[in-house]
Design an enzyme around this catalytic site. Structure first.
Site, PDB file in Angstrom:
ATOM      1  N   ASP A  78      43.412  70.347  24.368  1.00 22.06           N
ATOM      2  CA  ASP A  78      42.146  70.888  24.862  1.00 22.06           C
ATOM      3  C   ASP A  78      42.387  71.728  26.117  1.00 22.06           C
ATOM      4  O   ASP A  78      41.989  72.889  26.190  1.00 22.06           O
ATOM      5  CB  ASP A  78      41.170  69.747  25.193  1.00 22.06           C
ATOM      6  CG  ASP A  78      40.964  68.822  24.015  1.00 22.06           C
ATOM      7  OD1 ASP A  78      40.455  69.285  22.995  1.00 22.06           O
ATOM      8  OD2 ASP A  78      41.346  67.641  24.121  1.00 22.06           O
ATOM      9  N   GLU A  80      47.067  71.758  17.998  1.00 21.27           N
ATOM     10  CA  GLU A  80      46.531  73.114  17.831  1.00 21.27           C
ATOM     11  C   GLU A  80      47.360  74.159  18.572  1.00 21.27           C
ATOM     12  O   GLU A  80      47.804  75.149  17.998  1.00 21.27           O
ATOM     13  CB  GLU A  80      45.078  73.153  18.337  1.00 21.27           C
ATOM     14  CG  GLU A  80      44.488  74.547  18.318  1.00 21.27           C
ATOM     15  CD  GLU A  80      42.978  74.586  18.216  1.00 21.27           C
ATOM     16  OE1 GLU A  80      42.382  73.626  17.694  1.00 21.27           O
ATOM     17  OE2 GLU A  80      42.396  75.588  18.656  1.00 21.27           O
TER      18      GLU A  80
HETATM   19  O1  TRH Z   1      48.703  67.560  22.736  1.00 23.58           O
HETATM   20  P1  TRH Z   1      48.195  67.865  21.386  1.00 23.58           P
HETATM   21  O2  TRH Z   1      48.368  66.823  20.392  1.00 23.58           O
HETATM   22  O3  TRH Z   1      46.689  68.259  21.472  1.00 23.58           O
HETATM   23  C1  TRH Z   1      45.744  67.864  20.512  1.00 23.58           C
HETATM   24  C2  TRH Z   1      45.234  68.966  19.683  1.00 23.58           C
HETATM   25  O4  TRH Z   1      44.808  70.044  20.424  1.00 23.58           O
HETATM   26  C3  TRH Z   1      44.109  68.458  18.820  1.00 23.58           C
HETATM   27  O5  TRH Z   1      43.598  69.476  18.035  1.00 23.58           O
HETATM   28  C4  TRH Z   1      43.051  67.904  19.715  1.00 23.58           C
HETATM   29  O6  TRH Z   1      42.014  67.407  18.986  1.00 23.58           O
HETATM   30  C5  TRH Z   1      43.654  66.819  20.537  1.00 23.58           C
HETATM   31  O7  TRH Z   1      44.726  67.356  21.297  1.00 23.58           O
HETATM   32  C6  TRH Z   1      42.653  66.235  21.469  1.00 23.58           C
HETATM   33  O8  TRH Z   1      48.938  69.174  20.832  1.00 23.58           O
HETATM   34  P2  TRH Z   1      48.765  70.716  21.197  1.00 23.58           P
HETATM   35  O9  TRH Z   1      47.466  71.237  20.701  1.00 23.58           O
HETATM   36  O10 TRH Z   1      49.953  71.359  20.706  1.00 23.58           O
HETATM   37  O11 TRH Z   1      48.747  70.784  22.764  1.00 23.58           O
HETATM   38  C7  TRH Z   1      49.887  70.589  23.540  1.00 23.58           C
HETATM   39  C8  TRH Z   1      49.852  71.515  24.737  1.00 23.58           C
HETATM   40  O12 TRH Z   1      50.915  71.209  25.617  1.00 23.58           O
HETATM   41  C9  TRH Z   1      50.039  72.979  24.357  1.00 23.58           C
HETATM   42  O13 TRH Z   1      49.290  73.814  25.214  1.00 23.58           O
HETATM   43  C10 TRH Z   1      51.521  73.225  24.607  1.00 23.58           C
HETATM   44  C11 TRH Z   1      51.718  72.364  25.815  1.00 23.58           C
HETATM   45  N1  TRH Z   1      53.075  71.907  26.079  1.00 23.58           N
HETATM   46  C12 TRH Z   1      53.695  72.365  27.223  1.00 23.58           C
HETATM   47  O14 TRH Z   1      53.132  73.195  27.961  1.00 23.58           O
HETATM   48  N2  TRH Z   1      54.934  71.884  27.529  1.00 23.58           N
HETATM   49  C13 TRH Z   1      55.598  71.013  26.717  1.00 23.58           C
HETATM   50  O15 TRH Z   1      56.731  70.623  27.050  1.00 23.58           O
HETATM   51  C14 TRH Z   1      54.960  70.598  25.514  1.00 23.58           C
HETATM   52  C15 TRH Z   1      55.666  69.651  24.586  1.00 23.58           C
HETATM   53  C16 TRH Z   1      53.694  71.045  25.225  1.00 23.58           C
END
Ligand code: TRH
Length: 392
Positions: free
Chosen positions: A28, A287
């Site tokens: 989010d 996402e």
């Molecule tokens: O963390 P998530 O599982 O987020 C999820 C989804 O958005 C889902 O749709 C939602 O309903 C739920 O949250 C509440 O996975 P996502 O979407 O990939 O988000 C991870 C964020 O973290 C993304 O912006 C990338 C960032 N990230 C970094 O900046 N550094 C890192 O080392 C990693 C592993 C991720």
């Protein structure tokens, strides 16, 4: 390299408020932070980002000050969304991310400014076909003279698109063409700057139930070295079970057979992009990392955020259909079978060697797919155009 046309569609005096409630994880705030930065950097807009959870925010943006109720980063005004902090003049454009529900007092204030406001509900990304027919729909407020519009990110033409920065392709190309950049990046993670002979580098970002143990087995028994990088706090149970010792956190190194696992710190968003660009294969989830892995132009497997009653399966299948449509049948089937097994947790069906035997095809497909996505109108641009039209 594809250069995207500059647009001058924004009126810099237009103000934006983006409200983000963190449900769990980092997606989010990850999406909202990316969007806020892009609205400032590319459209010159005045953006306030309201977050109710600065700790999650700090994971992807380490400079966040947990004690500050107002702070600035990358030109974005970041505000702690908490009772008592909301006595502000509402912005012209108000984005409620993922139906997070605006504070009542703020909504009431929107009716008292004497100005027009555009109220957007930014939805979750889906590849399903119904998205295009719901994108942009208006929902008049039952009592107040306000209308909320539903803005759907998506892959199809008549949706809101994906978050893609204008300089992304250029930054990726620069990184991949510049060995010093790559060396500095790997060394900053405490890793050797060049992969050993035949080594493949894999990033693994997954949910708790992912059948990672069976992957670890396949990799450790494989005929080529695998360096698997996992963010701290992810797949800890699987790492402990496989290596027979606790997964103690970042920096830790685990080895068995051909497999080395390295636990990485959570990286700042732009560095995470570099990790995705630099790896031969990426496991992503949710996402935002899911979109970034596609834009990275590397083969990838997605673990979708699991929903009650299996509501996520049609979304997963809809994506697999569009992503695999350009692949030969055998490669498409390998991607689908592997992804379905990864998401259902069916370790027995998870066949890494079969998937990886399609490496060459998957690599060129991933580049074509990324280029195809980068050519489309990006989400920030279509959101700005949409809101400007409604403000008129
Ligand atoms: O963390 P998530 O599982 O987020 C999820 C989804 O958005 C889902 O749709 C939602 O309903 C739920 O949250 C509440 O996975 P996502 O979407 O990939 O988000 C991870 C964020 O973290 C993304 O912006 C990338 C960032 N990230 C970094 O900046 N550094 C890192 O080392 C990693 C592993 C991720």
């Amino acid at each position: 390299m594809h250069l995207r046309q500059e647009t001058s569609i924004s009126d810099p005096s237009t103000s934006w408020d983006i409200f983000c409630a963190v449900i769990d994880n980092y997606g989010d705030i990850g999406v909202c932070w990316r969007l806020a930065r892009q609205l400032v950097a590319e459209h010159g807009l005045k953006v306030r980002l309201w977050s109710d959870n600065l700790s999650s925010f700090k994971k992807i943006c380490p400079e966040i000050d947990l004690d500050a109720s107002v702070q600035f980063s990358r030109g974005v005004e970041i505000r702690l969304w908490a009772e008592g902090n909301l006595a502000v003049m509402p912005a012209d454009i108000v984005v409620e991310a993922f139906a997070c529900e605006l504070p009542q007092a703020y909504v009431a204030a929107m009716t008292n400014t004497g100005r027009k406001h555009v109220w957007i509900n930014l939805e979750y990304l889906s590849s399903e076909s119904w998205v295009a027919s719901h994108h942009g729909h208006a929902s008049p407020h039952p009592r107040l003279p306000l209308t909320k519009y539903f803005f759907f990110p998506g892959f199809a033409q008549n949706t809101g698109g994906l978050i893609v920065e204008k300089d992304l392709a250029a930054r990726r190309a620069y990184f991949l063409a510049n060995s010093k950049e790559q060396r500095d990046f790997w060394e900053s993670l405490g890793l050797s700057s060049t992969a050993s002979k035949d080594e493949i580098r894999i990033s693994l970002f997954c949910y708790e139930k992912a059948p990672a143990l069976s992957l670890f087995s396949a990799w450790s028994e494989g005929s080529y070295p695998v360096l698997c990088m996992i963010p701290e706090g992810v797949a800890t149970r699987q790492v402990s079970d496989f290596f027979g010792r606790p997964c103690a956190g970042m920096g830790n190194l685990y080895k068995k057979g051909s497999l080395t696992v390295r636990v990485l710190p959570f990286l700042e968003q732009d560095s995470y992009d570099k990790l995705l660009w630099g790896c031969d294969f990426n496991f992503v989830r949710g996402e935002d990392s899911f979109v970034r892995a596609q834009l990275a132009g590397r083969p990838m497997v997605w673990q979708i955020y699991p929903q009650e009653g299996g509501a996520h399966w049609p979304k997963l299948e809809a994506f697999l259909d569009i992503y695999c449509s350009g692949l030969p049948l055998s490669s498409s089937s390998a991607v689908k079978v592997f992804t379905e097994a990864w998401n259902s947790g069916e370790a027995g069906v998870l066949n890494w060697e079969n998937l990886w035997s399609h490496r060459a095809v998957l690599e060129s497909h991933a580049i074509e797919w990324a280029n195809h996505l980068i050519k489309k109108e990006d989400l920030a641009t279509s959101l700005v155009l949409f809101c400007n039209n409604k403000l008129k």
